[in-house]
Design a protein around this motif. Structure first.
Motif, PDB file in Angstrom:
ATOM      1  N   ALA A 155      11.183  -5.056   0.964  1.00 15.53           N
ATOM      2  CA  ALA A 155      10.583  -6.334   0.543  1.00 15.53           C
ATOM      3  C   ALA A 155       9.250  -6.113  -0.162  1.00 15.53           C
ATOM      4  O   ALA A 155       8.808  -6.944  -0.950  1.00 15.53           O
ATOM      5  CB  ALA A 155      10.402  -7.247   1.752  1.00 15.53           C
ATOM      6  N   HIS A 156       8.603  -4.974   0.140  1.00 13.95           N
ATOM      7  CA  HIS A 156       7.311  -4.660  -0.482  1.00 13.95           C
ATOM      8  C   HIS A 156       7.431  -3.526  -1.504  1.00 13.95           C
ATOM      9  O   HIS A 156       6.452  -2.839  -1.806  1.00 13.95           O
ATOM     10  CB  HIS A 156       6.287  -4.305   0.602  1.00 13.95           C
ATOM     11  CG  HIS A 156       5.918  -5.467   1.471  1.00 13.95           C
ATOM     12  ND1 HIS A 156       6.624  -5.802   2.599  1.00 13.95           N
ATOM     13  CD2 HIS A 156       4.937  -6.390   1.336  1.00 13.95           C
ATOM     14  CE1 HIS A 156       6.077  -6.880   3.148  1.00 13.95           C
ATOM     15  NE2 HIS A 156       5.054  -7.250   2.403  1.00 13.95           N
ATOM     16  N   THR A 177      16.754  -0.890  12.282  1.00 10.02           N
ATOM     17  CA  THR A 177      15.318  -1.188  12.237  1.00 10.02           C
ATOM     18  C   THR A 177      14.932  -2.115  11.084  1.00 10.02           C
ATOM     19  O   THR A 177      15.368  -1.920   9.938  1.00 10.02           O
ATOM     20  CB  THR A 177      14.463   0.094  12.183  1.00 10.02           C
ATOM     21  OG1 THR A 177      13.089  -0.286  12.083  1.00 10.02           O
ATOM     22  CG2 THR A 177      14.809   0.966  10.987  1.00 10.02           C
ATOM     23  N   ALA A 178      14.095  -3.088  11.411  1.00  8.05           N
ATOM     24  CA  ALA A 178      13.589  -4.015  10.393  1.00  8.05           C
ATOM     25  C   ALA A 178      12.532  -3.364   9.505  1.00  8.05           C
ATOM     26  O   ALA A 178      12.163  -3.922   8.466  1.00  8.05           O
ATOM     27  CB  ALA A 178      13.000  -5.257  11.069  1.00  8.05           C
ATOM     28  N   LEU A 179      12.049  -2.195   9.911  1.00  2.00           N
ATOM     29  CA  LEU A 179      11.062  -1.469   9.098  1.00  2.00           C
ATOM     30  C   LEU A 179      11.590  -1.246   7.680  1.00  2.00           C
ATOM     31  O   LEU A 179      10.860  -1.406   6.701  1.00  2.00           O
ATOM     32  CB  LEU A 179      10.745  -0.118   9.750  1.00  2.00           C
ATOM     33  CG  LEU A 179       9.857   0.838   8.945  1.00  2.00           C
ATOM     34  CD1 LEU A 179       8.449   0.298   8.819  1.00  2.00           C
ATOM     35  CD2 LEU A 179       9.839   2.214   9.578  1.00  2.00           C
ATOM     36  N   MET A 187       0.811  -1.221   0.000  1.00  3.89           N
ATOM     37  CA  MET A 187       0.000   0.000   0.000  1.00  3.89           C
ATOM     38  C   MET A 187       0.845   1.272   0.000  1.00  3.89           C
ATOM     39  O   MET A 187       0.376   2.324  -0.371  1.00  3.89           O
ATOM     40  CB  MET A 187      -0.911   0.008   1.232  1.00  3.89           C
ATOM     41  CG  MET A 187      -2.172  -0.848   1.079  1.00  3.89           C
ATOM     42  SD  MET A 187      -3.152  -0.368  -0.341  1.00  3.89           S
ATOM     43  CE  MET A 187      -3.503   1.337   0.051  1.00  3.89           C
ATOM     44  N   LEU A 188       2.088   1.196   0.441  1.00  8.27           N
ATOM     45  CA  LEU A 188       2.897   2.413   0.593  1.00  8.27           C
ATOM     46  C   LEU A 188       3.910   2.562  -0.538  1.00  8.27           C
ATOM     47  O   LEU A 188       4.696   1.653  -0.795  1.00  8.27           O
ATOM     48  CB  LEU A 188       3.635   2.401   1.935  1.00  8.27           C
ATOM     49  CG  LEU A 188       2.760   2.395   3.189  1.00  8.27           C
ATOM     50  CD1 LEU A 188       3.640   2.397   4.436  1.00  8.27           C
ATOM     51  CD2 LEU A 188       1.826   3.596   3.207  1.00  8.27           C
ATOM     52  N   TRP A 189       3.904   3.716  -1.171  1.00 11.66           N
ATOM     53  CA  TRP A 189       4.915   4.037  -2.180  1.00 11.66           C
ATOM     54  C   TRP A 189       6.262   4.294  -1.509  1.00 11.66           C
ATOM     55  O   TRP A 189       7.310   3.930  -2.029  1.00 11.66           O
ATOM     56  CB  TRP A 189       4.470   5.272  -2.965  1.00 11.66           C
ATOM     57  CG  TRP A 189       5.523   5.817  -3.889  1.00 11.66           C
ATOM     58  CD1 TRP A 189       5.856   5.337  -5.131  1.00 11.66           C
ATOM     59  CD2 TRP A 189       6.381   6.939  -3.655  1.00 11.66           C
ATOM     60  NE1 TRP A 189       6.875   6.094  -5.667  1.00 11.66           N
ATOM     61  CE2 TRP A 189       7.214   7.077  -4.781  1.00 11.66           C
ATOM     62  CE3 TRP A 189       6.530   7.839  -2.589  1.00 11.66           C
ATOM     63  CZ2 TRP A 189       8.176   8.086  -4.891  1.00 11.66           C
ATOM     64  CZ3 TRP A 189       7.482   8.837  -2.694  1.00 11.66           C
ATOM     65  CH2 TRP A 189       8.297   8.957  -3.830  1.00 11.66           C
TER      66      TRP A 189
END
Length: 315
Positions: free
Chosen positions: A36-37, A28-30, A1-3
């Motif tokens: 990955a997305h 951070t894994a963020l 969903m996030l660009w």
């Protein structure tokens, strides 16, 4: 969903250009999740306050140190660029701020031409800090901070993001966007940021726009849902002029609390306008403020997802 996500933040040490804090940028894994997305990753560079900005913008050595430090941190996480978030810039340093934007853009793009430079725009540029005509060639996209029209500084209660200009609540989101359009911001380069939080005040009246006795807090959307709507079952109200939701809590016969915030109804109106106006996109402050409540994600999907719009067309 996030660009894209913009990680907050590289907090500038104004005397040196180094950082006071970069939080968990290195670990951070963020950032791994975002990549990955296929979401772009930006590092926000923040410097707040008149004094800090005066010191930093008058210090070329600190600026070069900052750029070197930023380029190393971007490379470390293989990030896509930066978001410049300098707030409280004095009017007399406008030209130096313009030169800094040109400098950091040129230097980072010389290191990696793919790096993107974003600039955070104030809801209202009261001091005319942003010389759009001059800086536009060096900025890839702008993020309007479309919130805090009312807050801890307010003498009367009002929406965090009023939609249209009104006698009651003054100028709002539409006026901000028009103002930057007049300055030369192309809608293709504009993202409108909206709040996933509210503003709450103590008042002596339940009426909207009441005089403030004291500011209470900026609760997140999840806190508002959990503490007030789900637990206390306080009825939700809606102000059509500002396209904002609010609740009034009666503490006793003479004391009230008023809380304004954005929800599915208010955001839906603003999202539709953003789409109809052909603004490039929408952002929000900040990720996680709705944690546990999926309806805001569902709304983003409904309004902005290519996949959803494709399915809707087919049906």
């Amino acid at each position: 969903m996030l660009w894209g996500i913009s990680y907050f933040s590289y907090s500038v040490h104004p005397q040196t250009g180094g950082y006071k804090n970069i939080h968990q940028w290195k670990t951070t894994a963020l950032i791994d999740s975002a990549k990955a997305h296929n979401s772009k990753v930006f590092l926000t560079v923040s410097n707040f306050g008149k004094k800090n900005n005066t010191i930093f913008l008058n210090n070329p050595k600190a600026q070069n140190t900052l750029i070197d430090s930023i380029s190393n941190l971007l490379a470390y996480r293989n990030a896509n660029g930066i978001t410049i978030d300098f707030e409280g810039i004095p009017k007399n340093t406008k030209d130096k701020f313009t030169k800094f934007i040109v400098l950091i853009s040129n230097k980072l793009k010389a290191i990696n031409p793919e790096y993107m430079i974003s600039l955070s725009l104030y809801a209202m540029d009261w001091n005319d800090i942003f010389d759009i005509h001059h800086i536009d060639p060096y900025i890839d996209f702008y993020t309007l901070m479309g919130y805090d029209y009312y807050g801890s500084f307010s003498k009367t209660t009002g929406p965090v993001t009023p939609f249209i200009t009104s006698n009651k609540f003054g100028k709002g989101l539409q006026a901000s966007v028009q103002n930057y359009s007049n300055k030369g911001v192309n809608f293709k380069k504009l993202i409108v940021g909206l709040p996933y939080y509210g503003a709450e005040w103590y008042t002596n009246s339940p009426e909207t726009g009441a005089n403030v006795v004291e500011f209470k807090s900026h609760p997140s959307y999840k806190s508002i849902r959990k503490a007030y709507i789900d637990s206390l079952k306080i009825p939700l109200q809606f102000d059509p002029t500002s396209a904002s939701s609010y609740i009034v809590i009666k503490d006793n016969d003479s004391t009230f609390r008023q809380l304004y915030f954005e929800d599915v109804k208010s955001l839906s109106i603003k999202y539709d306008w953003i789409k109809n106006t052909k603004i490039s996109g929408v952002g929000f402050w900040c990720l996680g403020y709705d944690n546990g409540y999926p309806e805001l994600w569902d709304l983003l999907y409904e309004k902005f997802s290519k996949e959803h719009n494709k399915n809707s067309t087919q049906h």
